[in-house]
Design a protein around this motif. Structure first.
Motif, short mmCIF file in Angstrom:
data_model
loop_
_atom_site.label_atom_id
_atom_site.label_comp_id
_atom_site.label_asym_id
_atom_site.label_seq_id
_atom_site.Cartn_x
_atom_site.Cartn_y
_atom_site.Cartn_z
N ASP A 18 0.84 -1.27 0.01
CA ASP A 18 -0.01 -0.03 0.08
C ASP A 18 1.07 1.26 -0.03
O ASP A 18 0.35 2.20 -0.85
N THR A 19 2.06 1.22 0.68
CA THR A 19 2.82 2.48 0.72
C THR A 19 3.50 2.45 -0.51
O THR A 19 3.81 3.37 -1.05
N LEU A 23 3.61 5.66 -3.00
CA LEU A 23 4.71 6.23 -3.43
C LEU A 23 4.91 6.44 -4.73
O LEU A 23 5.46 7.42 -5.42
N HIS A 24 4.35 5.36 -5.43
CA HIS A 24 4.47 5.24 -6.91
C HIS A 24 3.66 6.72 -7.69
O HIS A 24 4.23 7.19 -8.07
N VAL A 144 8.52 3.01 8.24
CA VAL A 144 9.58 1.93 8.33
C VAL A 144 9.89 1.41 7.07
O VAL A 144 11.04 1.14 6.48
N TYR A 145 8.93 1.14 6.32
CA TYR A 145 8.98 0.31 4.89
C TYR A 145 9.59 1.28 3.78
O TYR A 145 10.42 1.14 2.79
N ALA A 146 9.01 2.68 3.80
CA ALA A 146 9.40 3.57 3.01
C ALA A 146 11.29 3.77 3.16
O ALA A 146 11.85 3.91 2.03
N HIS A 175 19.82 5.06 -12.48
CA HIS A 175 18.68 5.86 -11.97
C HIS A 175 17.25 5.41 -11.95
O HIS A 175 17.00 4.31 -12.44
N PHE A 176 16.55 6.23 -11.21
CA PHE A 176 15.17 5.61 -10.92
C PHE A 176 14.41 6.13 -11.85
O PHE A 176 14.07 7.39 -11.92
N PHE A 177 13.64 5.19 -12.62
CA PHE A 177 12.33 5.71 -13.31
C PHE A 177 11.09 5.80 -12.56
O PHE A 177 10.54 4.75 -12.17
N TRP A 178 10.43 6.80 -12.46
CA TRP A 178 9.36 6.77 -11.87
C TRP A 178 8.19 6.47 -12.46
O TRP A 178 6.95 5.86 -11.66
#
Length: 308
Positions: A18-19, A23-24, A144-146, A175-178
């Protein structure tokens, strides 16, 4: 094992999904601000998020005579906007709807003189799609999980960066692709690839032959966090090669090799497991596709054999 747990923490999908979903959407909002303001850079590299010592950040974005960054700080759990003239504003990362996050972020930027308009629809996710300003479904944030998610990204980014050192051809940063919510690094053969169907950014991303490696913290098809590897175009016989380590397998539906994160983090050396996965999939893919490995590698196989 305790030290490994600290560096490579567990990330059970059921506990953090769920987090993850929230966040996505939040990263897509920030990513679309980058899309609107970042100078063009090939393969969409300019709009990808960067792993930092505290979280994930945009590259510097230009707005008039100023520049600014937006960072997800997973240490203090804030979204932080910093400008080139010294201004800093933030908002708490805490349980809140995507609609609320969108409204607050857009208002914050406007109040700082950084107003921008973005397309308020998410991308690269299965339907039903919900506009950011109407999304009251996703509203979870477990700090915590983030933080665990970010700690894993730090480790993976370093492992991928080290693994690319022997490759001297064109290679992306890690790098991070959103859009896909994944950390990726891509090697290029230097040869054009057959024209690919799909949106313009996908055609440009795969305009040349590539072998890519990445990390998903969970996805719609492979629910558990996992590493992946694929080649575009996929050479004949690639799906039948034996990838290492033993936990790796070819996922027929995805058309990619998958290595479960849990198998990596519980191994004797997670870093070695990642490097083995990258090397085995790259070397076999490059050989099948007849890449010029002597030109593309600092230590080609032939030289290794002569010096061993």
């Amino acid at each position: 094992m305790q030290m490994t747990d600290e560096r490579w923490p567990a990330l059970p999908y059921d506990a953090w999904k769920d987090t993850y979903a929230t966040l996505h959407m939040w990263t897509q909002i920030v990513g679309k601000v980058a899309l609107a303001l970042a100078p063009p850079l090939n393969h969409s590299w300019g709009i990808a998020l960067q792993v930092t010592s505290r979280g994930l950040s945009t590259r510097p974005l230009r707005h008039g005579g100023r520049s600014f960054t937006i960072e997800f700080d997973f240490v203090d759990h804030r979204l932080v906007v910093r400008t080139s003239d010294g201004e800093e504003r933030s908002l708490r990362l805490e349980p809140r709807t995507v609609a609320d996050f969108y409204a607050v972020v857009m208002a914050l930027l406007s109040d700082m003189g950084l107003g921008v308009r973005i397309w308020a629809m998410p991308v690269e996710i299965p339907p039903p799609l919900i506009r950011f300003d109407e999304d009251t479904v996703h509203a979870s944030y477990d700090p915590v999980y983030a933080r665990r998610f970010w700690r894993i990204l730090r480790q993976v980014e370093e492992a991928y960066t080290r693994a690319r050192c022997s490759f001297v051809g064109k290679c992306s940063p890690a790098h991070f692709f959103w859009g896909g919510f994944d950390l990726a690094v891509t090697r290029f053969s230097g040869r054009p690839a057959p024209l690919r169907e799909g949106p313009a950014f996908m055609r440009e991303a795969y305009s040349h032959e590539v072998i890519s490696h990445g990390f998903w913290p969970g996805s719609g098809v492979v629910l558990e966090p996992a590493f992946y590897a694929y080649a575009v175009p996929e050479p004949v016989g690639f799906k039948d090669v034996r990838a290492r380590p033993d936990a790796a397998f070819y996922h027929r539906e995805l058309g990619e090799f998958i290595l479960p994160y849990e198998a990596v983090r519980t191994s004797d050396s997670p870093e070695a497991a990642i490097r083995t996965f990258v090397e085995s999939t790259y070397e076999q893919g490059a050989d099948l596709a007849k890449w010029d490995r002597v030109a593309l590698e600092h230590w080609p196989t032939s030289r290794k054999e002569k010096t061993s």
